[in-house]
Write a protein that holds these residues in place. Structure first.
Motif, PDB file in Angstrom:
ATOM      1  N   ASN A  40      24.403 -21.810  33.757  1.00  0.00           N
ATOM      2  CA  ASN A  40      25.486 -21.623  34.718  1.00  0.00           C
ATOM      3  C   ASN A  40      26.510 -22.751  34.633  1.00  0.00           C
ATOM      4  O   ASN A  40      27.714 -22.517  34.794  1.00  0.00           O
ATOM      5  N   MET A  43      28.685 -21.902  31.730  1.00  0.00           N
ATOM      6  CA  MET A  43      29.641 -20.855  32.076  1.00  0.00           C
ATOM      7  C   MET A  43      30.837 -21.441  32.816  1.00  0.00           C
ATOM      8  O   MET A  43      31.995 -21.110  32.517  1.00  0.00           O
ATOM      9  N   SER A  65      28.350 -18.500  39.325  1.00  0.00           N
ATOM     10  CA  SER A  65      27.541 -19.518  38.645  1.00  0.00           C
ATOM     11  C   SER A  65      27.354 -20.740  39.524  1.00  0.00           C
ATOM     12  O   SER A  65      26.263 -21.333  39.565  1.00  0.00           O
ATOM     13  N   PRO A 285      24.220 -15.939  33.469  1.00  0.00           N
ATOM     14  CA  PRO A 285      24.909 -16.425  32.269  1.00  0.00           C
ATOM     15  C   PRO A 285      24.450 -15.727  30.989  1.00  0.00           C
ATOM     16  O   PRO A 285      25.251 -15.539  30.063  1.00  0.00           O
ATOM     17  N   SER A 289      27.239 -13.672  29.023  1.00  0.00           N
ATOM     18  CA  SER A 289      27.619 -14.294  27.753  1.00  0.00           C
ATOM     19  C   SER A 289      27.274 -13.399  26.565  1.00  0.00           C
ATOM     20  O   SER A 289      28.056 -13.268  25.623  1.00  0.00           O
TER      21      SER A 289
END
Length: 312
Positions: A40, A43, A65, A285, A289
């Motif tokens: 997080n 991110m 996040s 995340p 991602s």
């Protein structure tokens, strides 16, 4: 039972016993929590550094996040310290702070996920009007509203929970202070508070969840009408990742706060609470991602910049 001193400490019985199997699970939980913090934080860093990610969607994701990082930090360090030291006491003030921060972050996340679903609805269903319907001003208002509503709920429930007198048995069969678990120890009539708490939980959980379902029903209707296979694939990828997070988070929270009291089980509560306070944050995340080309591109760009700096 006699009413004990309301200022005496509570005892958190914890999530694990001192066996080899539970020691392994404890290490696994710490690994997951650490991975969540790193993922997080990464991110937030990527969204802050890459100008291509300076959009309302990614700003909301950075706030998600941040909430997940704070949620992990509220629960896991105390749980780990208690397990390693064997001292499992927590003061009423510490318990109140845990309830406040936990509900602020969990409640804020409920509304933030609803805001993210609206963002996706506008992006998919009204792409040409996106700058107007999802302006930065509206984005900031929704973000501040999520934090405020979560904090209001946390403050109210923490203050009300600790206002009750507690019986001699100050043992909490949990790994952190959670309002429904603590209320069961009260030596007073808690019916009115539990009723109000139930109404608050309906507003905090079912209202945002209903808005999310409506948003994605409208999105699905538009996506199915798209002629471009690539456009459909991209829309499904983005929306399915969000729905995965929503389903896991809301499912566990609804199980804890909105099920009938007759189904209460301390062991089940601890496992489900661990799921949405420790395990769900690490998924955000990973999901965003791995299923988002823009985030992967920002990560590659960041890594290449770091490699260039190291070579210099």
């Amino acid at each position: 039972m006699k009413i004990g001193n309301s200022t005496s400490d509570f005892i958190l019985l914890g999530l694990f016993n001192y066996t080899e199997a539970h020691l392994f699970l404890f290490v696994m939980v710490l690994t997951i929590a650490f991975s969540s913090l790193v993922g997080n934080a990464l991110m937030i860093l990527l969204i802050h550094q890459d100008v291509h990610l300076h959009t309302p969607m990614y700003f909301l994701l950075s706030q998600l996040s941040l909430m997940d990082m704070m949620l992990i930090s509220t629960i896991v360090p105390k749980m780990a310290a208690d397990y390693l030291s064997g001292k499992k006491s927590i003061s009423p003030a510490g318990c109140g702070l845990q309830i406040f921060f936990f509900l602020t972050l969990a409640g804020g996340e409920c509304f933030l996920l609803a805001a993210m679903s609206y963002d996706r609805y506008v992006a998919v269903c009204h792409p040409l009007r996106y700058p107007i319907l999802m302006s930065w001003q509206l984005c900031l208002r929704m973000t501040m509203g999520s934090w405020f509503l979560g904090a209001a709920d946390g403050l109210m429930q923490a203050a009300a929970t600790l206002s009750f007198p507690f019986c001699d048995a100050h043992e909490i069969n949990h790994f952190f202070c959670e309002a429904p678990t603590l209320v069961r120890l009260a030596c007073a009539d808690t019916f009115v508070f539990e009723y109000v708490m139930y109404i608050c939980c309906v507003l905090m959980l079912l209202v945002p969840f209903s808005l999310i379902l409506i948003s994605y029903s409208l999105i699905l209707a538009v996506v199915l009408q798209m002629r471009s296979r690539e456009a459909r694939k991209k829309a499904f990828a983005t929306c399915s990742s969000h729905l995965t997070v929503v389903g896991l988070f809301y499912g566990a929270a609804i199980f804890i706060y909105l099920r009938p009291k007759s189904y209460t089980s301390a062991n089940h509560d601890k496992v489900v609470s661990a799921f949405y306070t420790i395990f769900t944050p690490v998924l955000n995340p990973i999901i965003y991602s791995l299923r988002n080309s823009e985030v992967k591109g920002a990560l590659r760009k960041c890594m290449s910049q770091c490699a260039t700096i190291n070579h210099e």
